[in-house]
Scaffold this motif. Structure first.
Motif, mmCIF file in Angstrom:
data_model
loop_
_atom_site.group_PDB
_atom_site.id
_atom_site.type_symbol
_atom_site.label_atom_id
_atom_site.label_comp_id
_atom_site.label_asym_id
_atom_site.label_seq_id
_atom_site.Cartn_x
_atom_site.Cartn_y
_atom_site.Cartn_z
ATOM 1 N N PRO A 50 0.477 -4.336 1.390
ATOM 2 C CA PRO A 50 -0.439 -3.271 0.991
ATOM 3 C C PRO A 50 -0.452 -3.081 -0.521
ATOM 4 O O PRO A 50 0.530 -3.404 -1.194
ATOM 5 C CB PRO A 50 0.132 -2.036 1.709
ATOM 6 C CG PRO A 50 1.576 -2.345 1.916
ATOM 7 C CD PRO A 50 1.664 -3.816 2.125
ATOM 8 N N TYR A 177 -10.773 -1.795 -0.952
ATOM 9 C CA TYR A 177 -9.360 -1.383 -1.006
ATOM 10 C C TYR A 177 -8.504 -2.429 -1.713
ATOM 11 O O TYR A 177 -7.671 -2.105 -2.564
ATOM 12 C CB TYR A 177 -8.856 -1.155 0.426
ATOM 13 C CG TYR A 177 -7.351 -1.153 0.574
ATOM 14 C CD1 TYR A 177 -6.613 -0.006 0.296
ATOM 15 C CD2 TYR A 177 -6.665 -2.295 0.992
ATOM 16 C CE1 TYR A 177 -5.224 -0.006 0.442
ATOM 17 C CE2 TYR A 177 -5.289 -2.303 1.131
ATOM 18 C CZ TYR A 177 -4.576 -1.152 0.862
ATOM 19 O OH TYR A 177 -3.197 -1.160 0.999
ATOM 20 N N SER A 200 -4.957 3.094 5.205
ATOM 21 C CA SER A 200 -5.242 2.571 3.868
ATOM 22 C C SER A 200 -5.992 3.598 3.029
ATOM 23 O O SER A 200 -5.737 3.746 1.821
ATOM 24 C CB SER A 200 -6.032 1.265 3.953
ATOM 25 O OG SER A 200 -7.260 1.442 4.629
ATOM 26 N N CYS A 300 -12.326 1.752 2.269
ATOM 27 C CA CYS A 300 -11.111 1.400 3.013
ATOM 28 C C CYS A 300 -11.473 1.282 4.489
ATOM 29 O O CYS A 300 -11.240 2.189 5.289
ATOM 30 C CB CYS A 300 -10.033 2.461 2.816
ATOM 31 S SG CYS A 300 -9.525 2.687 1.094
#
Length: 597
Positions: A50, A177, A200, A300
């Motif tokens: 991430p 994102y 996210s 996202c």
């Protein structure tokens, strides 16, 4: 010169956690396989995702019980192996570890287990055709370096292959994102819009919360909290700090409002969001339209878990959710392409209730699939444990599995165990572990069995009807004498005859999910064990005339000693809702006495 085709019985595409896990089982079984990985290392996805480098998979190192399997329930990052040095808690002390720690772990796992992997090898085309001298039905894979591979069984372990963008006109004015700038200085005092309602979106919002003037998150509908749905893919508490600020009116906000368009005038720095709000609560229900300019808009919208472009037109796997997931059979095989299986995060195509989209879930799915592949292609029967025709050892094993096993815990409801009782009294009872429940119900050996039981773990908040909407309010002990009205995760045993559900029974809740120990000083440690013995005996009559003591407390008379009635003053403070629920089967454990006057 023609390219020489390199054949392996099984090819795994992708050296992420799923590819490494399956390769480990293949190597242990001494099968002919290879991993083809496009990057230079295993787990390449985690080199950049991430974005803010914090995982939402827990890494709880200290637990109250010594059982290895029980502790794996709270280790969400380790892969399965016989090497106890390859456990993720040795790589991080953080409850929510960093992505770089997972990368180090995956590197070591690949190196120490010596799985067969070819790196820097991207598969660019997959076809299925007959060649002179080749067996029918093989897959042919072309790679970016001009080589060609073929295989009988193809396992796609590619994980998240591409980012999805919100399907909105003008979305090109938003930043995905995976590409949004991490330089917080750029967001100071700025107006930020985030399109999305998952982890996210809130991960980004938390990251920018100290810097942006305000953040508006647009999610099209109400949020789903993991603490209510018990699905680890829904919004997790670690990411929802912005919701505190929203409820405390501290500028940042979440809107269950649909964004219908983004626009930006030439030369204009800001992006205008056009949204539609459904206002059913207005005197005139309908839609309310408005626009708002923002300095930054970040999309996202999640990920796609299949890349259909690499498949030849005649063998493109069917998909669902607009191409987000492959459409799979109950054994994770493509519904339309034989011998093509999807493993890893794409396994959540069959499971949106438990943990199949995460390492701590799909590691067990992959182990089960490996057993299925061994049976289908190698004639190695699926593992089975045999029991004498006596309810005691069977019930003991059910309790042991429910109390310790990690697979049926992580994959609650989705995966469980199956008990088949043959008609021939000379044959032993067959106990199969870790099987997808939907898969089991399709099998002839299950549908034809005169006596079959399934056992799995399940939440039962649905039994409390409208009172189950906020599960955080279930804070008191459940009705211990009524096994039906138990809300939290617990083992259920279902009895089937010829594939038809006949009866069900469930254990009494446990705070730490140990159904083999006491919860209180005075409770009966064998209550659940004996409950299941009586249930099995009811239909099998293995132990004629025997009844096992399954009361909650250690003896019947203990109830009056340990359950103290309310005083008259306390009875006067019982809330009116208590008396309004006379027709409700399961009363919620949410009520408290009204304050003293």
């Amino acid at each position: 010169m023609p390219t020489k085709t390199r054949y392996h019985e099984t090819i795994i595409i992708g050296a992420g956690p799923a590819g490494l896990q399956m390769a480990y089982f293949m190597k242990k079984a001494k099968r002919d396989y290879v991993i083809l990985e496009a990057a230079t290392r295993p787990g390449h996805f985690f080199t950049h995702e991430p974005r803010h480098r914090l995982l939402i998979s827990i890494n709880k190192r200290f637990n109250p019980f010594p059982d290895f399997e029980y502790n794996m329930r709270h280790d969400w990052n380790s892969l399965l192996s016989d090497d106890r040095s390859l456990l993720f808690p040795k790589y991080s002390e953080d409850l929510y570890p960093k992505a770089d720690d997972l990368l180090r772990y995956l590197d070591d796992f690949a190196r120490k287990t010596e799985v067969s992997a070819v790196y820097n090898t991207r598969v660019i085309n997959i076809s299925k055709q007959n060649r002179p001298g080749a067996a029918d039905g093989l897959f042919y894979l072309k790679t970016n370096d001009g080589r060609e591979y073929s295989c009988k069984v193809l396992l796609m372990a590619t994980g998240a292959v591409s980012e999805r963008l919100a399907d909105i006109p003008g979305i090109e004015h938003a930043t995905p994102y995976s590409e949004h700038d991490l330089d917080t200085k750029k967001y100071e005092g700025k107006l930020v819009a985030i399109i999305g309602r998952g982890n996210s979106a809130f991960e980004v919002a938390d990251y920018l919360a100290p810097y942006a003037a305000y953040i508006h998150i647009f999610g099209a509908r109400a949020l789903k909290h993991a603490w209510n749905t018990h699905f680890v893919g829904d919004l997790r508490a670690i990411n929802n700090n912005v919701l505190d600020m929203y409820q405390l009116k501290s500028l940042h906000s979440y809107f269950g409002i649909e964004c219908v368009k983004l626009s930006k005038k030439p030369g204009d720095e800001q992006v205008t969001l056009h949204f539609r709000d459904i206002v059913l609560h207005w005197n005139t229900p309908g839609y309310f339209f408005d626009t708002k300019p923002y300095d930054y808009v970040i999309s996202c919208a999640g990920w796609n878990y299949i890349d259909s472009t690499i498949f030849a037109d005649d063998i493109k796997p069917e998909t669902k959710k607009k191409g987000k997931y492959p459409l799979l059979k109950k054994n994770w095989e493509s519904v339309n392409i034989e011998n093509l299986f999807f493993i890893g995060t794409s396994m959540q195509s069959n499971d949106r209730k438990a943990a199949s989209g995460f390492i701590h879930g799909f590691r067990y799915n992959i182990r089960t699939l490996h057993h299925m592949l061994e049976e289908k292609y190698q004639n190695v029967p699926y593992p089975v444990k045999l029991f004498p025709r006596d309810v005691s050892p069977i019930a003991d094993y059910i309790i042991e599995r429910a109390s310790v096993d990690a697979a049926i815990y992580q994959l609650n409801t989705f995966m469980g165990d199956v008990i088949i009782v043959p008609d021939d009294p000379k044959e032993k009872v067959r106990y199969y572990i870790d099987m997808p429940m939907d898969y089991v119900k399709e099998q002839d050996w299950f549908k034809n069995a005169k006596h079959a039981f399934t056992t799995y773990l399940k939440y039962n908040f649905d039994r409390f009807e409208e009172y189950s909407k906020d599960t955080l309010t279930f804070t008191h002990w459940p009705q211990s004498y009524d096994q039906h009205c138990q809300a939290f995760l617990r083992p259920l045993v279902n009895y089937y005859r010829k594939g038809e559900l006949v009866d069900e029974i469930g254990a009494v809740e446990s705070l730490v999910l140990r159904f083999d120990t006491k919860e209180f000083k005075t409770d009966n440690p064998d209550k659940n064990r004996n409950l299941f013995k009586n249930f099995l005996n009811k239909y099998l009559n293995f132990n004629p005339g025997v009844n096992y003591y399954d009361y909650f407390l250690t003896y019947k008379e203990a109830w009056n000693k340990h359950v103290v009635p309310l005083t008259e003053e306390e009875r006067s403070r019982v809330p009116p809702e208590f008396f309004q629920m006379e027709g409700v089967k399961c009363r919620p454990t949410t009520m408290d006495l009204k304050p003293k006057m």
